[in-house]
Design a protein around this motif. Structure first.
Motif, short mmCIF file in Angstrom:
data_model
loop_
_atom_site.label_atom_id
_atom_site.label_comp_id
_atom_site.label_asym_id
_atom_site.label_seq_id
_atom_site.Cartn_x
_atom_site.Cartn_y
_atom_site.Cartn_z
N ALA A 77 12.73 7.13 2.00
CA ALA A 77 13.30 6.48 3.17
C ALA A 77 13.91 7.48 4.15
CB ALA A 77 14.39 5.50 2.72
N SER B 183 3.58 -3.67 10.95
CA SER B 183 4.59 -4.74 10.92
C SER B 183 3.93 -6.05 10.53
CB SER B 183 5.26 -4.88 12.30
OG SER B 183 4.30 -5.25 13.28
N ASN C 4 6.18 4.19 -4.18
CA ASN C 4 7.60 3.98 -4.41
C ASN C 4 7.78 2.86 -5.43
OD1 ASN C 4 7.99 1.35 -3.00
ND2 ASN C 4 7.49 2.54 -1.18
N LEU D 278 1.14 2.74 -1.49
CA LEU D 278 2.43 3.36 -1.21
C LEU D 278 3.08 3.81 -2.51
CD1 LEU D 278 4.03 1.09 1.54
CD2 LEU D 278 3.16 3.42 1.79
N ARG E 231 13.60 0.27 3.70
CA ARG E 231 12.54 -0.26 4.56
C ARG E 231 13.07 -1.35 5.47
NH1 ARG E 231 7.17 0.23 3.64
NH2 ARG E 231 6.90 -1.95 4.25
N PRO F 236 10.63 -3.24 7.76
CA PRO F 236 9.65 -4.26 8.17
C PRO F 236 9.87 -5.63 7.54
CG PRO F 236 8.54 -2.18 7.75
CD PRO F 236 9.96 -1.99 7.32
N GLU F 237 10.22 -5.67 6.26
CA GLU F 237 10.40 -6.95 5.59
C GLU F 237 11.66 -7.67 6.11
OE1 GLU F 237 7.61 -4.62 3.98
OE2 GLU F 237 9.72 -4.02 3.69
N GLU G 220 7.10 8.07 -1.48
CA GLU G 220 7.46 7.71 -0.12
C GLU G 220 8.99 7.60 -0.07
OE1 GLU G 220 5.32 7.16 2.37
OE2 GLU G 220 3.43 7.17 1.27
N PRO H 39 6.21 -3.87 0.42
CA PRO H 39 5.29 -2.73 0.33
C PRO H 39 4.45 -2.87 -0.92
CG PRO H 39 7.48 -2.09 -0.42
CD PRO H 39 7.60 -3.50 0.11
N PRO I 67 17.20 -1.70 11.05
CA PRO I 67 15.75 -1.82 10.92
C PRO I 67 15.02 -1.55 12.22
CG PRO I 67 16.72 -3.99 11.09
CD PRO I 67 17.87 -3.01 11.06
#
Length: 388
Positions: free
Chosen positions: A233, A44, A14, A12, A67, A69-70, A231, A8, A101
């Motif tokens: 989670a 994504s 965070n 964003l 997160r 996506p990673e 942001e 990220p 995820p």
């Protein structure tokens, strides 16, 4: 060397996004080519791009903050491009991703709005499968980095990998010119960081109230500075800032608190150096403790080192390790009376702030981003060479 960064990034709000931005700038300054891979419309990572991935030497992901996506991208890259070297910085060891995820279709859009503790209960129900996926990915990664030594040890044990796969590289920080501590006799305390539940702010307010009960004439102040809209989670819990202001009023400490919210980056150094000590009263989440132990550090603490200021921190995360260099002191998390005791000790012996500041500045010099970037560059070169 060409590095693809999965992370990220600002805007964003965070801590990992802030870290990733500083990390990328530092690596580029060290002569490493860092590029952000292509992304799909849904946010994504596009792991199928045949114009990008064949020309990458190593992929490095910033994992943490709940997160997915990673994590998903690393899984896909291992399957699609098995010859590609892959690594990750794990910000919240001893786990890689902490929750599945891949929520059920449509659930990802709704989960942030669920009332607590439903998101956490879902994560717990899916935990066995999540842990198996984390261990499988950990076995396939060429290297993992932890920001603390205790975090690295936890990661090795929980992910069941060889110890030489996990490397300790400390959280980097800018290097600034030292500044004298404030000259006035009022002890100036600073909370700095994103403001959201779980940071132990209620304990900090209770401690301020306790000090005033025990020492009504005590000369000290508290500044609350940091991001007010992070942001998260697992979503938020209403208007948290309003709740904190109401708590301060109820405790009779509102006049002792100054609010400096959403500081622009160029004012952070001035803010930190205008205080004697930073206070980080974090609590470990009891619900997340069912899934694992968080042994990471904090971007706020790295700012304290960079600014040459000591820290009073709880014993949450790996803070006991991070303030073991003479740069501060810890207290038992969740115990406001213990924090009040640390504050009173400073009021009685303000010279401690000076010794802490000197130790923090020395640590900040050791951990300046230029040196941290060199450590990452050396690690990547070794990983790529072994992969070849």
């Amino acid at each position: 060397m060409k590095v693809a960064l999965l992370a990220p990034l600002p805007p964003l709000q965070n801590g990992i996004a802030d870290y990733a931005q500083a990390w990328m700038q530092a690596l580029r300054g060290a002569g490493v080519e860092v590029q952000v891979p292509p992304q799909r419309a849904d946010g994504s990572w596009d792991t199928d791009d045949t114009q990008f991935w064949p020309h990458v030497d190593i992929v490095h992901a910033q994992l943490g903050g709940g997160r997915g996506p990673e994590f998903l991208a690393l899984e896909q890259l291992r399957a699609r491009w098995p010859r590609l070297a892959t690594s990750a910085t794990v910000h919240d060891p001893e786990r890689l991703v902490w929750r599945s995820p891949e929520p059920a279709r449509g659930m990802a859009r709704r989960i942030a709005g669920w009332p607590r503790p439903l998101p956490q209960l879902l994560a717990l129900a899916q935990d066995r499968g999540t842990l198996a996926r984390e261990r499988h990915l950990a076995a396939e990664l060429d290297a993992m980095v932890a920001l603390t030594r205790s975090g690295g040890a936890c990661l090795v044990e929980r992910m069941q990998v060889a110890a030489d796969k996990v490397h300790f590289i400390a959280h980097g920080n800018p290097l600034f010119a030292p500044a004298e501590l404030p000259a006035d006799e009022v002890l100036k305390l600073l909370y700095f960081g994103f403001i959201y539940p779980g940071k132990g702010i209620e304990d900090l307010f209770d401690a301020v109230a306790a000090v005033l009960r025990l020492r009504p004439q005590a000369r000290f102040s508290l500044t609350m500075a940091g991001g007010s809209s992070p942001e998260l989670a697992f979503g938020s819990r209403g208007n948290y800032l309003s709740q904190l202001r109401d708590l301060a009023n109820g405790l009779g400490i509102a006049e002792r608190i100054e609010w400096q919210l959403d500081l622009p980056a160029e004012r952070i150094l001035q803010c930190v150096q205008a205080h004697h000590v930073m206070v980080l009263p974090y609590r470990d989440s009891r619900k997340l403790a069912l899934l694992g132990r968080m042994r990471g550090t904090s971007g706020a603490l790295s700012w304290a080192n960079a600014s040459g200021r000591g820290v009073i921190a709880s014993d949450a995360r790996a803070f006991a390790e991070e303030v073991s260099y003479g740069n501060g002191v810890v207290f038992a998390q969740g115990r406001s009376e213990a924090l009040a005791g640390r504050m009173i000790a400073l009021l009685d012996d303000p010279a401690q702030t000076r010794s802490w500041a000197m130790a923090a500045a020395a640590l900040g010099t050791q951990r300046q981003w230029t040196k941290i970037a060199d450590e990452f560059a050396a690690l990547f070169a070794a990983v790529v060479e072994r992969k070849r």
